[in-house]
Design a protein around this motif. Sequence first.
Motif, mmCIF file in Angstrom:
data_model
loop_
_atom_site.group_PDB
_atom_site.id
_atom_site.type_symbol
_atom_site.label_atom_id
_atom_site.label_comp_id
_atom_site.label_asym_id
_atom_site.label_seq_id
_atom_site.Cartn_x
_atom_site.Cartn_y
_atom_site.Cartn_z
ATOM 1 N N GLY A 40 1.057 8.255 4.355
ATOM 2 C CA GLY A 40 1.744 8.959 3.296
ATOM 3 C C GLY A 40 2.911 9.745 3.871
ATOM 4 O O GLY A 40 3.137 9.760 5.087
ATOM 5 N N GLN A 41 3.616 10.442 3.015
ATOM 6 C CA GLN A 41 4.865 11.100 3.418
ATOM 7 C C GLN A 41 4.662 12.473 4.030
ATOM 8 O O GLN A 41 5.588 13.009 4.593
ATOM 9 N N GLY A 42 3.492 13.039 3.949
ATOM 10 C CA GLY A 42 3.253 14.348 4.529
ATOM 11 C C GLY A 42 3.435 15.475 3.535
ATOM 12 O O GLY A 42 4.296 15.419 2.654
ATOM 13 N N THR A 43 2.627 16.489 3.691
ATOM 14 C CA THR A 43 2.733 17.690 2.874
ATOM 15 C C THR A 43 2.581 18.900 3.783
ATOM 16 O O THR A 43 1.700 18.928 4.646
ATOM 17 N N LEU A 44 3.456 19.874 3.612
ATOM 18 C CA LEU A 44 3.510 21.011 4.520
ATOM 19 C C LEU A 44 2.505 22.086 4.122
ATOM 20 O O LEU A 44 2.477 22.522 2.967
ATOM 21 N N VAL A 45 1.731 22.505 5.089
ATOM 22 C CA VAL A 45 0.813 23.633 4.920
ATOM 23 C C VAL A 45 1.274 24.748 5.836
ATOM 24 O O VAL A 45 1.411 24.542 7.050
ATOM 25 N N THR A 46 1.507 25.908 5.263
ATOM 26 C CA THR A 46 1.925 27.068 6.037
ATOM 27 C C THR A 46 0.919 28.181 5.814
ATOM 28 O O THR A 46 0.691 28.591 4.669
ATOM 29 N N VAL A 47 0.335 28.651 6.901
ATOM 30 C CA VAL A 47 -0.650 29.724 6.832
ATOM 31 C C VAL A 47 -0.034 30.967 7.454
ATOM 32 O O VAL A 47 0.306 30.965 8.648
ATOM 33 N N SER A 48 0.099 31.992 6.665
ATOM 34 C CA SER A 48 0.705 33.232 7.154
ATOM 35 C C SER A 48 -0.388 34.177 7.641
ATOM 36 O O SER A 48 -1.441 34.307 7.025
ATOM 37 N N THR A 108 -1.184 25.678 10.484
ATOM 38 C CA THR A 108 0.145 25.397 9.953
ATOM 39 C C THR A 108 0.688 24.106 10.547
ATOM 40 O O THR A 108 0.768 23.952 11.765
ATOM 41 N N ALA A 109 1.031 23.165 9.671
ATOM 42 C CA ALA A 109 1.496 21.853 10.110
ATOM 43 C C ALA A 109 1.863 21.026 8.888
ATOM 44 O O ALA A 109 1.596 21.420 7.753
ATOM 45 N N VAL A 110 2.465 19.879 9.150
ATOM 46 C CA VAL A 110 2.625 18.872 8.102
ATOM 47 C C VAL A 110 1.385 17.993 8.146
ATOM 48 O O VAL A 110 1.019 17.483 9.212
ATOM 49 N N TYR A 111 0.752 17.840 7.014
ATOM 50 C CA TYR A 111 -0.475 17.061 6.923
ATOM 51 C C TYR A 111 -0.163 15.697 6.307
ATOM 52 O O TYR A 111 0.523 15.610 5.289
ATOM 53 N N TYR A 112 -0.714 14.668 6.939
ATOM 54 C CA TYR A 112 -0.504 13.301 6.501
ATOM 55 C C TYR A 112 -1.833 12.646 6.184
ATOM 56 O O TYR A 112 -2.821 12.860 6.893
ATOM 57 N N VAL A 131 0.848 -1.189 0.000
ATOM 58 C CA VAL A 131 0.000 0.000 0.000
ATOM 59 C C VAL A 131 0.883 1.239 0.000
ATOM 60 O O VAL A 131 1.798 1.363 0.809
ATOM 61 N N GLN A 132 0.577 2.130 -0.901
ATOM 62 C CA GLN A 132 1.308 3.404 -0.961
ATOM 63 C C GLN A 132 0.322 4.555 -0.990
ATOM 64 O O GLN A 132 -0.666 4.517 -1.713
ATOM 65 N N LEU A 133 0.627 5.554 -0.188
ATOM 66 C CA LEU A 133 -0.185 6.760 -0.137
ATOM 67 C C LEU A 133 0.696 7.939 -0.494
ATOM 68 O O LEU A 133 1.806 8.073 0.038
ATOM 69 N N GLN A 134 0.205 8.771 -1.359
ATOM 70 C CA GLN A 134 0.972 9.925 -1.815
ATOM 71 C C GLN A 134 0.147 11.179 -1.590
ATOM 72 O O GLN A 134 -0.864 11.380 -2.259
#
Length: 120
Positions: free
Chosen positions: A111-119, A88-92, A1-4
């Motif tokens: 999954g590997q995570g994707t960074l969300v940054t809210v300014s 703001t966090a890394v979302y998985y 299983v792979q999550l992207q």
Amino acid sequence: VQLQACGGGLVQAGGSLRLSCSASGRTSSNFAMGWFRQIAGKEREFVAGIRWGITRYADSSKGRFTISRDNAKNTVYLEMNSLKSEDTAVYYCASSNLALTDRVDLYDYWGQGTLVTVSS
């Protein structure tokens, strides 16, 4: 299983982002799919989940975030609106064959995570 997972980025407070999570190897809607997030130094926390047509949200996500699933594309989405700096966090994204749950330990693929940054 792979999550992207993908779709993270920099956005101003009040803005929107849509995260995507494509899955291979475990594509049935019988499996729960969840979104979690983690801030450095803190525990990973549940954001939203979906199994069959049932959704579940953390209190911090209700009314602002929407999770959806396209079974034909084996993809789960997290539409995030009215974003705040505290989002703001890394979302998985993650998959569970047990239940639609907010428990990190019941998700067995991540999954590997994707960074969300809210300014602000």
